[in-house]
Design a protein around this motif. Structure first.
Motif, PDB file in Angstrom:
ATOM      1  N   ARG A   1      -3.537  12.117  -6.356  1.00 23.74           N
ATOM      2  CA  ARG A   1      -4.876  12.677  -6.140  1.00 23.74           C
ATOM      3  C   ARG A   1      -5.955  11.604  -6.016  1.00 23.74           C
ATOM      4  N   HIS A   2      -5.595  10.356  -6.229  1.00 23.68           N
ATOM      5  CA  HIS A   2      -6.603   9.292  -6.257  1.00 23.68           C
ATOM      6  C   HIS A   2      -6.534   8.369  -5.041  1.00 23.68           C
ATOM      7  N   ALA A   3      -5.722   8.689  -4.049  1.00 26.30           N
ATOM      8  CA  ALA A   3      -5.591   7.821  -2.878  1.00 26.30           C
ATOM      9  C   ALA A   3      -6.837   7.898  -2.002  1.00 26.30           C
ATOM     10  N   HIS A   4      -7.195   6.773  -1.395  1.00 23.18           N
ATOM     11  CA  HIS A   4      -8.333   6.704  -0.463  1.00 23.18           C
ATOM     12  C   HIS A   4      -7.760   6.540   0.951  1.00 23.18           C
ATOM     13  N   TRP A   5      -7.613   7.659   1.662  1.00 28.16           N
ATOM     14  CA  TRP A   5      -6.905   7.660   2.946  1.00 28.16           C
ATOM     15  C   TRP A   5      -7.622   6.910   4.066  1.00 28.16           C
ATOM     16  N   PRO A   6      -8.970   6.888   4.132  1.00 28.17           N
ATOM     17  CA  PRO A   6      -9.599   6.070   5.182  1.00 28.17           C
ATOM     18  C   PRO A   6      -9.160   4.614   5.141  1.00 28.17           C
ATOM     19  N   THR A   7      -9.015   4.073   3.936  1.00 27.79           N
ATOM     20  CA  THR A   7      -8.528   2.699   3.800  1.00 27.79           C
ATOM     21  C   THR A   7      -7.103   2.574   4.308  1.00 27.79           C
ATOM     22  N   LEU A   8      -6.251   3.530   3.971  1.00 29.61           N
ATOM     23  CA  LEU A   8      -4.855   3.485   4.393  1.00 29.61           C
ATOM     24  C   LEU A   8      -4.727   3.524   5.913  1.00 29.61           C
ATOM     25  N   TRP A   9      -5.465   4.417   6.560  1.00 26.87           N
ATOM     26  CA  TRP A   9      -5.352   4.531   8.018  1.00 26.87           C
ATOM     27  C   TRP A   9      -5.808   3.257   8.713  1.00 26.87           C
ATOM     28  N   ARG A  10      -6.783   2.565   8.141  1.00 25.35           N
ATOM     29  CA  ARG A  10      -7.239   1.316   8.758  1.00 25.35           C
ATOM     30  C   ARG A  10      -6.248   0.177   8.551  1.00 25.35           C
ATOM     31  N   LEU A  11      -5.457   0.268   7.511  1.00 28.85           N
ATOM     32  CA  LEU A  11      -4.502  -0.802   7.214  1.00 28.85           C
ATOM     33  C   LEU A  11      -3.214  -0.702   8.031  1.00 28.85           C
ATOM     34  N   PHE A  12      -2.738   0.518   8.278  1.00 30.31           N
ATOM     35  CA  PHE A  12      -1.389   0.690   8.811  1.00 30.31           C
ATOM     36  C   PHE A  12      -1.126  -0.007  10.148  1.00 30.31           C
ATOM     37  N   PRO A  13      -2.023   0.033  11.145  1.00 32.39           N
ATOM     38  CA  PRO A  13      -1.715  -0.674  12.399  1.00 32.39           C
ATOM     39  C   PRO A  13      -1.508  -2.175  12.202  1.00 32.39           C
ATOM     40  N   ALA A  14      -2.352  -2.795  11.367  1.00 41.14           N
ATOM     41  CA  ALA A  14      -2.211  -4.222  11.103  1.00 41.14           C
ATOM     42  C   ALA A  14      -0.926  -4.508  10.327  1.00 41.14           C
ATOM     43  N   VAL A  15      -0.583  -3.618   9.403  1.00 38.32           N
ATOM     44  CA  VAL A  15       0.653  -3.792   8.634  1.00 38.32           C
ATOM     45  C   VAL A  15       1.876  -3.733   9.551  1.00 38.32           C
ATOM     46  N   ALA A  16       1.858  -2.823  10.526  1.00 37.39           N
ATOM     47  CA  ALA A  16       2.971  -2.715  11.462  1.00 37.39           C
ATOM     48  C   ALA A  16       3.174  -4.033  12.208  1.00 37.39           C
ATOM     49  N   ALA A  17       2.065  -4.664  12.623  1.00 34.49           N
ATOM     50  CA  ALA A  17       2.169  -5.966  13.289  1.00 34.49           C
ATOM     51  C   ALA A  17       2.753  -7.008  12.338  1.00 34.49           C
ATOM     52  N   GLY A  18       2.355  -6.955  11.065  1.00 32.50           N
ATOM     53  CA  GLY A  18       2.891  -7.888  10.088  1.00 32.50           C
ATOM     54  C   GLY A  18       4.376  -7.690   9.830  1.00 32.50           C
ATOM     55  N   LEU A  19       4.828  -6.436   9.839  1.00 31.47           N
ATOM     56  CA  LEU A  19       6.255  -6.148   9.648  1.00 31.47           C
ATOM     57  C   LEU A  19       7.089  -6.742  10.777  1.00 31.47           C
ATOM     58  N   VAL A  20       6.605  -6.590  12.008  1.00 33.64           N
ATOM     59  CA  VAL A  20       7.328  -7.152  13.154  1.00 33.64           C
ATOM     60  C   VAL A  20       7.375  -8.675  13.056  1.00 33.64           C
ATOM     61  N   ALA A  21       6.226  -9.284  12.727  1.00 37.31           N
ATOM     62  CA  ALA A  21       6.190 -10.742  12.581  1.00 37.31           C
ATOM     63  C   ALA A  21       7.116 -11.209  11.461  1.00 37.31           C
ATOM     64  N   GLY A  22       7.138 -10.461  10.352  1.00 36.80           N
ATOM     65  CA  GLY A  22       8.015 -10.816   9.240  1.00 36.80           C
ATOM     66  C   GLY A  22       9.484 -10.717   9.601  1.00 36.80           C
ATOM     67  N   THR A  23       9.847  -9.697  10.389  1.00 36.47           N
ATOM     68  CA  THR A  23      11.235  -9.545  10.829  1.00 36.47           C
ATOM     69  C   THR A  23      11.658 -10.724  11.687  1.00 36.47           C
ATOM     70  N   LEU A  24      10.804 -11.121  12.626  1.00 40.10           N
ATOM     71  CA  LEU A  24      11.116 -12.266  13.490  1.00 40.10           C
ATOM     72  C   LEU A  24      11.217 -13.546  12.669  1.00 40.10           C
ATOM     73  N   PHE A  25      10.354 -13.672  11.668  1.00 39.23           N
ATOM     74  CA  PHE A  25      10.377 -14.846  10.797  1.00 39.23           C
ATOM     75  C   PHE A  25      11.691 -14.918  10.022  1.00 39.23           C
ATOM     76  N   LEU A  26      12.156 -13.763   9.511  1.00 40.60           N
ATOM     77  CA  LEU A  26      13.396 -13.729   8.741  1.00 40.60           C
ATOM     78  C   LEU A  26      14.610 -14.105   9.578  1.00 40.60           C
ATOM     79  N   VAL A  27      14.569 -13.787  10.856  1.00 39.32           N
ATOM     80  CA  VAL A  27      15.690 -14.119  11.735  1.00 39.32           C
ATOM     81  C   VAL A  27      15.891 -15.630  11.793  1.00 39.32           C
ATOM     82  N   ARG A  28      14.801 -16.394  11.710  1.00 38.79           N
ATOM     83  CA  ARG A  28      14.871 -17.840  11.912  1.00 38.79           C
ATOM     84  C   ARG A  28      14.739 -18.668  10.632  1.00 38.79           C
ATOM     85  N   ALA A  29      14.001 -18.169   9.637  1.00 42.92           N
ATOM     86  CA  ALA A  29      13.665 -18.997   8.471  1.00 42.92           C
ATOM     87  C   ALA A  29      14.761 -18.958   7.414  1.00 42.92           C
ATOM     88  N   ASP A  30      14.940 -20.079   6.713  1.00 43.39           N
ATOM     89  CA  ASP A  30      15.877 -20.096   5.594  1.00 43.39           C
ATOM     90  C   ASP A  30      15.136 -19.738   4.305  1.00 43.39           C
TER      91      ASP A  30
END
Length: 257
Positions: free
Chosen positions: A72-101
């Motif tokens: 009951r305490h979630a602030h959804w406007p903040t969440l909606w603004r974060l998710f597109p940027a987070v998706a980009a970060g997830l993709v970048a993190g996946t590519l990083f994991l493929v190459r980084a030790d």
């Protein structure tokens, strides 16, 4: 015992993992960011890359309990603004994991966590009391949300270490204790569930890891209950200090490990 033999874990090793799982539950309902200690324990007992796949379902179990507690305490406007940027970060993190030790991953995440803690401390010292959560509607607030969102997505993908990054963002945005916990609960449940296909595709989640998860997830529940009891006894200032301290400890552990 079969699970312990499968992973070559001693009794003391399993006890450490169980304690780390309990800490996950506690962090999800009390002091977000404290589970960076759990991350360090999992990586110390298990192979570093494999540990991220084992830890993810444990985190999801904690997220479910946190959502049930603070939904009951979630602030959804903040969440909606974060998710597109987070998706980009997830993709970048996946590519990083493929190459980084493992060494590169640990050093990178540890440095980011300490940087985020430093920036937050500096901002709080300069500005004093921060704005209310609806400040994310300003241009500066949107830019900050995107920056932290990308970093949060990246760090949570490569090391399950997005908690401290998002903790720093929510504190800097002026969230009070319950709003902080409710917003982060929904954020990490959605983000961690979305990570499952990526982790499975990288071979980090498989039958062997899920068997160990089945033995560990039971310890998340008492941790969450302890956290729910404790959060009502922690004032706002102490809560913020504990979150920042947990972030710094987690970052130092990653750099030194």
């Amino acid at each position: 015992m079969n699970t312990m033999t499968l992973w070559h874990i001693s009794g003391w090793g399993f006890a450490a993992l169980a304690l780390a799982a309990l800490l996950v539950g506690f962090s999800k309902t009390a002091v977000s960011g404290a589970n960076t200690v759990s991350l360090a324990v999992f990586a110390a007992i298990l192979p570093a890359r494999a540990s991220t796949g084992v830890l993810l379902p444990v985190l999801i179990a904690g997220d479910v309990l946190a959502v049930l507690t603070y939904r009951r305490h979630a602030h959804w406007p903040t969440l909606w603004r974060l998710f597109p940027a987070v998706a980009a970060g997830l993709v970048a993190g996946t590519l990083f994991l493929v190459r980084a030790d493992d060494a590169v991953v640990r050093t990178s995440i540890g440095a980011i966590l300490l940087l985020m803690a430093g920036v937050t401390l500096w901002r709080r010292h300069r500005a004093g009391a921060e704005a209310e959560p609806d400040a994310v509607t300003t241009r500066t607030g949107r830019m900050k949300a995107r920056s932290y969102g990308v970093l949060g997505g990246f760090t949570t993908m490569v090391a399950n270490a997005g908690g401290p990054v998002m903790s720093m963002y929510l504190l800097s945005a002026g969230f009070r204790k319950l709003g902080f916990l409710g917003t982060s609960a929904f954020f990490f449940l959605i983000v961690n569930v979305s990570k499952v296909p990526f982790s499975a595709g990288l071979g980090l989640i498989d039958g062997r890891s899920l068997l160990l998860d089945a033995a560990l997830v039971v310890f998340v529940v008492p941790g969450a209950l302890i956290g729910k009891w404790a959060v009502n006894r922690i004032n706002q200032r102490l809560f913020e200090q504990l979150v920042i301290a947990a972030t710094i400890v987690g970052g130092v552990q990653l750099l030194l490990r």
